[in-house]
Write a protein that holds these residues in place. Structure first.
Motif, mmCIF file in Angstrom:
data_model
loop_
_atom_site.group_PDB
_atom_site.id
_atom_site.type_symbol
_atom_site.label_atom_id
_atom_site.label_comp_id
_atom_site.label_asym_id
_atom_site.label_seq_id
_atom_site.Cartn_x
_atom_site.Cartn_y
_atom_site.Cartn_z
ATOM 1 N N VAL A 214 0.859 -1.175 0.000
ATOM 2 C CA VAL A 214 0.000 0.000 0.000
ATOM 3 C C VAL A 214 0.896 1.226 0.000
ATOM 4 C CG1 VAL A 214 -1.793 1.250 1.245
ATOM 5 C CG2 VAL A 214 -1.729 -1.247 1.334
ATOM 6 N N VAL A 215 0.707 2.078 -1.011
ATOM 7 C CA VAL A 215 1.471 3.326 -1.047
ATOM 8 C C VAL A 215 0.493 4.485 -1.077
ATOM 9 C CG1 VAL A 215 3.439 2.284 -2.233
ATOM 10 C CG2 VAL A 215 1.625 3.331 -3.576
ATOM 11 N N GLY A 216 0.958 5.630 -0.633
ATOM 12 C CA GLY A 216 0.082 6.795 -0.617
ATOM 13 C C GLY A 216 0.696 7.895 0.196
ATOM 14 N N PRO A 217 0.163 9.110 0.066
ATOM 15 C CA PRO A 217 0.749 10.246 0.779
ATOM 16 C C PRO A 217 0.650 10.089 2.291
ATOM 17 C CG PRO A 217 -1.246 10.895 -0.407
ATOM 18 C CD PRO A 217 -0.994 9.478 -0.754
ATOM 19 N N SER A 218 1.497 10.800 2.991
ATOM 20 C CA SER A 218 1.527 10.723 4.451
ATOM 21 C C SER A 218 0.182 11.144 5.039
ATOM 22 C CB SER A 218 2.630 11.643 4.957
ATOM 23 O OG SER A 218 2.696 11.559 6.349
ATOM 24 N N GLY A 219 -0.266 10.387 6.017
ATOM 25 C CA GLY A 219 -1.516 10.737 6.701
ATOM 26 C C GLY A 219 -2.768 10.268 5.986
ATOM 27 N N CYS A 220 -2.624 9.393 4.970
ATOM 28 C CA CYS A 220 -3.804 9.000 4.203
ATOM 29 C C CYS A 220 -4.480 7.785 4.819
ATOM 30 C CB CYS A 220 -3.431 8.717 2.751
ATOM 31 S SG CYS A 220 -2.521 7.189 2.533
ATOM 32 N N GLY A 221 -3.946 7.261 5.903
ATOM 33 C CA GLY A 221 -4.642 6.170 6.582
ATOM 34 C C GLY A 221 -4.054 4.796 6.347
ATOM 35 N N LYS A 222 -2.784 4.727 5.967
ATOM 36 C CA LYS A 222 -2.177 3.421 5.711
ATOM 37 C C LYS A 222 -1.995 2.628 6.999
ATOM 38 C CE LYS A 222 1.437 5.308 3.757
ATOM 39 N NZ LYS A 222 1.102 6.725 3.943
ATOM 40 N N SER A 223 -1.441 3.287 8.012
ATOM 41 C CA SER A 223 -1.267 2.598 9.294
ATOM 42 C C SER A 223 -2.629 2.225 9.875
ATOM 43 C CB SER A 223 -0.516 3.485 10.283
ATOM 44 O OG SER A 223 0.729 3.845 9.751
ATOM 45 N N THR A 224 -3.587 3.113 9.676
ATOM 46 C CA THR A 224 -4.946 2.849 10.145
ATOM 47 C C THR A 224 -5.501 1.575 9.507
ATOM 48 O OG1 THR A 224 -5.269 5.222 10.362
ATOM 49 C CG2 THR A 224 -7.242 3.853 10.309
ATOM 50 N N LEU A 225 -5.220 1.417 8.232
ATOM 51 C CA LEU A 225 -5.668 0.228 7.506
ATOM 52 C C LEU A 225 -5.136 -1.042 8.177
ATOM 53 C CD1 LEU A 225 -7.018 -0.206 4.576
ATOM 54 C CD2 LEU A 225 -4.711 -0.783 3.886
ATOM 55 N N LEU A 226 -3.859 -1.034 8.539
ATOM 56 C CA LEU A 226 -3.271 -2.197 9.207
ATOM 57 C C LEU A 226 -3.956 -2.465 10.542
ATOM 58 C CD1 LEU A 226 0.577 -1.928 8.630
ATOM 59 C CD2 LEU A 226 -1.164 -3.027 7.242
ATOM 60 N N LYS A 227 -4.231 -1.385 11.272
ATOM 61 C CA LYS A 227 -4.877 -1.559 12.574
ATOM 62 C C LYS A 227 -6.271 -2.128 12.418
ATOM 63 C CE LYS A 227 -2.398 2.022 14.986
ATOM 64 N NZ LYS A 227 -2.460 3.407 15.423
ATOM 65 N N LEU A 228 -6.946 -1.745 11.351
ATOM 66 C CA LEU A 228 -8.289 -2.275 11.110
ATOM 67 C C LEU A 228 -8.227 -3.765 10.821
ATOM 68 C CD1 LEU A 228 -9.732 0.592 8.961
ATOM 69 C CD2 LEU A 228 -10.859 -0.381 10.961
ATOM 70 N N VAL A 229 -7.293 -4.148 9.965
ATOM 71 C CA VAL A 229 -7.211 -5.561 9.585
ATOM 72 C C VAL A 229 -6.817 -6.421 10.783
ATOM 73 C CG1 VAL A 229 -6.037 -7.234 8.110
ATOM 74 C CG2 VAL A 229 -6.675 -5.015 7.188
ATOM 75 N N SER A 230 -5.929 -5.879 11.644
ATOM 76 C CA SER A 230 -5.496 -6.698 12.784
ATOM 77 C C SER A 230 -6.466 -6.597 13.958
ATOM 78 C CB SER A 230 -4.092 -6.293 13.209
ATOM 79 O OG SER A 230 -4.050 -4.923 13.457
ATOM 80 N N GLY A 231 -7.515 -5.810 13.801
ATOM 81 C CA GLY A 231 -8.537 -5.752 14.846
ATOM 82 C C GLY A 231 -8.199 -4.838 16.001
ATOM 83 N N VAL B 26 0.825 -10.999 3.127
ATOM 84 C CA VAL B 26 1.562 -9.828 3.612
ATOM 85 C C VAL B 26 0.868 -8.540 3.195
ATOM 86 C CG1 VAL B 26 3.795 -8.680 3.731
ATOM 87 C CG2 VAL B 26 3.697 -11.110 3.198
ATOM 88 N N ILE B 27 0.727 -7.623 4.135
ATOM 89 C CA ILE B 27 0.332 -6.255 3.812
ATOM 90 C C ILE B 27 1.508 -5.361 4.172
ATOM 91 C CG2 ILE B 27 -1.333 -4.414 4.138
ATOM 92 C CD1 ILE B 27 -3.328 -6.440 5.143
ATOM 93 N N LEU B 28 2.107 -4.768 3.153
ATOM 94 C CA LEU B 28 3.280 -3.939 3.361
ATOM 95 C C LEU B 28 2.926 -2.484 3.085
ATOM 96 C CD1 LEU B 28 6.492 -3.474 3.482
ATOM 97 C CD2 LEU B 28 6.410 -3.836 1.020
ATOM 98 N N VAL B 29 3.098 -1.638 4.081
ATOM 99 C CA VAL B 29 2.917 -0.199 3.880
ATOM 100 C C VAL B 29 4.282 0.394 3.638
ATOM 101 C CG1 VAL B 29 2.359 1.961 5.056
ATOM 102 C CG2 VAL B 29 0.836 0.002 5.266
ATOM 103 N N THR B 30 4.413 1.178 2.590
ATOM 104 C CA THR B 30 5.735 1.714 2.288
ATOM 105 C C THR B 30 5.640 3.070 1.595
ATOM 106 O OG1 THR B 30 7.795 1.292 1.123
ATOM 107 C CG2 THR B 30 5.823 0.400 0.130
ATOM 108 N N HIS B 31 6.708 3.837 1.701
ATOM 109 C CA HIS B 31 6.818 5.087 0.952
ATOM 110 C C HIS B 31 7.712 4.892 -0.260
ATOM 111 C CE1 HIS B 31 5.684 7.667 4.623
ATOM 112 N NE2 HIS B 31 4.685 7.574 3.788
ATOM 113 N N ASP B 32 8.305 3.707 -0.315
ATOM 114 C CA ASP B 32 9.311 3.455 -1.328
ATOM 115 C C ASP B 32 8.679 2.671 -2.479
ATOM 116 O OD1 ASP B 32 11.440 2.684 -2.838
ATOM 117 O OD2 ASP B 32 12.675 2.004 -1.152
#
Ligand SMILES: Nc1ncnc2c1ncn2[C@@H]1O[C@H](COP(=O)(O)OP(=O)(O)OP(=O)(O)O)[C@@H](O)[C@H]1O
Ligand SMILES: [Mg+2]
Lengths: 261, 254
Positions: free
Chosen positions: A38-55, A195-201
């Motif tokens: 998952v890529v996207g600008p800072s603050g767009c909810g990527k970390s939030t997405l992980l927290k949702l999936v992990s409950g 795997v769900i990988l959040v990255t800026h790269d």
């Protein structure tokens, strides 16, 4: 795709009293054993997405399904690693890696009985990431890259079905990062997990993922999904092929468009 | 700086202070009933060594007992306060308010309840020294990195798991740091109570000596308290360094 392992269906998440809309009707389906980025600008909810999936957080609306079950509390089948290695400084590297086994059932019950086996498993894992001989060192005796390797081992020791990585290589130098891409790919090939990988790269996403999701500015939404058909195993050579550079370029353009929007 | 020199620095500065003090008193001809020379104080201390010994043991006893109660109570309250944000917010103003009350104002109350003697001194030592322990333990527990908490919770860790695997080990250095502060405060508390509400202890000894204008003996008492404070502080420093080596890694050049 009826057989999605992770299924986010029009998930919306508001933080606080509803003033921060972090995710807006996001839908993502991930197959079992798939590697997504998952890529996207800072603050767009990527970390939030992980927290949702992990409950760890519950959606404000929409459904999160993992293995066809509604996620209604922290899942126990996940491993997580972050940009910050978060190893415990009072435990040796080996003991840090054993931590999940002291918590997750059924390992927890059998921890005493199977300790030797678990230690062997941890040592094997450490060897894979090139940390043999550092079992008894404390985290503060390791370099940043070594700590990150150990953190990766900790996220995998209990053989999770689902691995969540939140910019795990973000703080590392380019060489170490590329080395760890190869290691992660190898681990994933040996025992496929989702795997769900959040990255800026974007190069990282193109190297590792089967599918790449591009998200919009906050409130986050998936604006683009790219299948990545580059043959595996991918190597450093892959990164010099035209197919790879084209993919990275296209992702780059999407991100620029999203940021400008 | 060589290690031996570094070790001797605190001794040298202490001796230097005494020399300056001695010479200052001699040169300025300060009368003994205002500021006795250290040599006079030490001689007075030697002369009354039996009495000083008895009173010092009493003070050490009240201090250590009060401090011991403070440790038990402080840890329990600290764990309670640090275990949840809501409890922290609810109790924090009360604790700060309590800490702001000068304990010398509490001593008369204690005397009314328990009479003159050991009990008020023990309780004053306790009351004055538990606060830093509570604050440090609570802080150590409450400042868990959110990511680490997520890692543990996503593994299905219960509150108890997080407390035992991370909370306690993490707050250990905070706890030991607070012990050093608390033991010196406990001395302040017990000596203070002894000066107003006791017939034993170094505080009482100094009070009665000053009423007889024996200034050298008063200062001998001060020196004894200071020495006991330093010894106890150092003792807890050593325990701290031994038990939480990982938190002091920077200082070992490791
Ligand atoms: N616990 C929280 N409480 C309130 N708002 C939050 C919380 N966590 C995140 N947010 C908000 O939600 C939005 C999305 O945050 P998130 O951490 O998911 O972004 P991100 O895509 O991971 O960003 P980055 O790439 O910078 O890590 C942000 O605007 C952030 O301010
Ligand atoms: Mg993030």
């Amino acid at each position: 795709m009826a057989d999605a392992f992770v299924d986010l269906d029009r998930v919306t998440l508001r933080y606080g009293m509803g003033d921060t809309l972090a995710l807006d009707e996001t839908s993502i389906k991930i197959a079992r054993g798939e590697f997504i980025a998952v890529v996207g600008p800072s603050g767009c909810g990527k970390s939030t997405l992980l927290k949702l999936v992990s409950g760890l957080v519950r959606p404000s609306s929409g459904n999160v399904l993992v293995d066809n079950k509604e996620v209604d509390g922290p899942l126990k089948i996940v491993g997580m690693a972050f940009q910050n290695p978060t190893l415990l400084p009072w435990r040796t590297t080996l003991k840090n890696i054993l931590l999940p086994l002291e918590i997750v059932e059924p390992h927890r019950k059998n921890f005493r009985k199977n300790k030797d086996m678990y230690i062997q498993r941890a040592k094997d894992l450490l060897a894979t990431v090139g940390l043999s001989g550092f079992e008894d060192k404390f985290p503060w005796q390791l370099s940043g890259g070594m700590q990150q390797r150990a953190s990766l081992c900790r996220s995998l020791i209990h053989e999770p079905d689902l691995l969540m990585l939140d910019e795990p290589f973000g703080a590392l130098d380019a060489f170490t990062r590329e080395e760890l891409w190869a290691i992660l790919q190898e681990l994933w090939t040996k025992r496929p997990f989702t795997v769900i990988l959040v990255t800026h790269d974007l190069r990282e996403a193109a190297y590792l993922a089967d599918t790449i999701y591009v998200m919009s500015k906050r409130p986050g939404q998936v604006v683009e999904m790219r299948r990545n058909t580059l043959p595996r195993p991918r190597t450093l050579e892959t990164t010099f092929t035209e197919e790879y550079t084209t993919l990275v370029h296209e992702l780059r353009e999407h991100i620029s468009a999203v940021r400008a929007a | 700086m060589t290690p031996t020199f570094r070790k001797s620095v605190p001794w040298l500065t202490s001796i230097g202070l005494f020399v300056v003090w001695e010479l200052g008193c001699l040169l300025l001809q300060v009368p003994e009933y205002i500021l006795p020379r250290p040599s006079a104080s030490i001689m007075a201390g030697w002369e009354f060594r039996d009495a000083i010994w008895m009173h010092a043991v009493q003070t050490l006893y009240t201090t250590v007992v009060g401090f011991g109660i403070a440790v038990v109570f402080g840890v329990l309250l600290g764990v309670f306060v640090g275990s949840s944000k809501a409890i922290y917010d609810a109790l924090n103003p009360l604790l700060i308010g309590f800490n702001a009350v000068p304990k010398v104002a509490v001593v008369p109350v204690l005397v009314m309840w328990f009479g003159i003697g050991t009990v008020p001194a023990v309780l004053t030592a306790f009351l004055i020294s538990f606060f830093p322990i509570v604050v440090n333990v609570a802080t150590g527990l409450a400042t868990l990195e959110p990511e680490l908490r997520d890692v543990l919770r996503s593994l299905g860790a219960k509150r108890r798991d997080i407390l035992f695997k991370v909370g306690f080990p993490r707050s250990l250095p905070f706890f030991f740091a607070s012990l050093k502060v608390a033991i010196t405060l406990a001395f302040v508390g017990s000596v203070m109570a002894e000066t107003v509400a006791s017939n034993a202890g170094v505080g009482y000894l100094m009070m009665s000596a000053s009423s007889r204008f024996q200034m050298p003996l008063v200062f001998a008492g001060l020196l004894v308290i200071a020495a006991m404070g330093i010894i106890m502080y150092e003792l807890f420093s050593v325990i701290e360094r031994r038990s939480t080596q990982w938190a002091h890694r920077g200082q070992q050049g490791a």
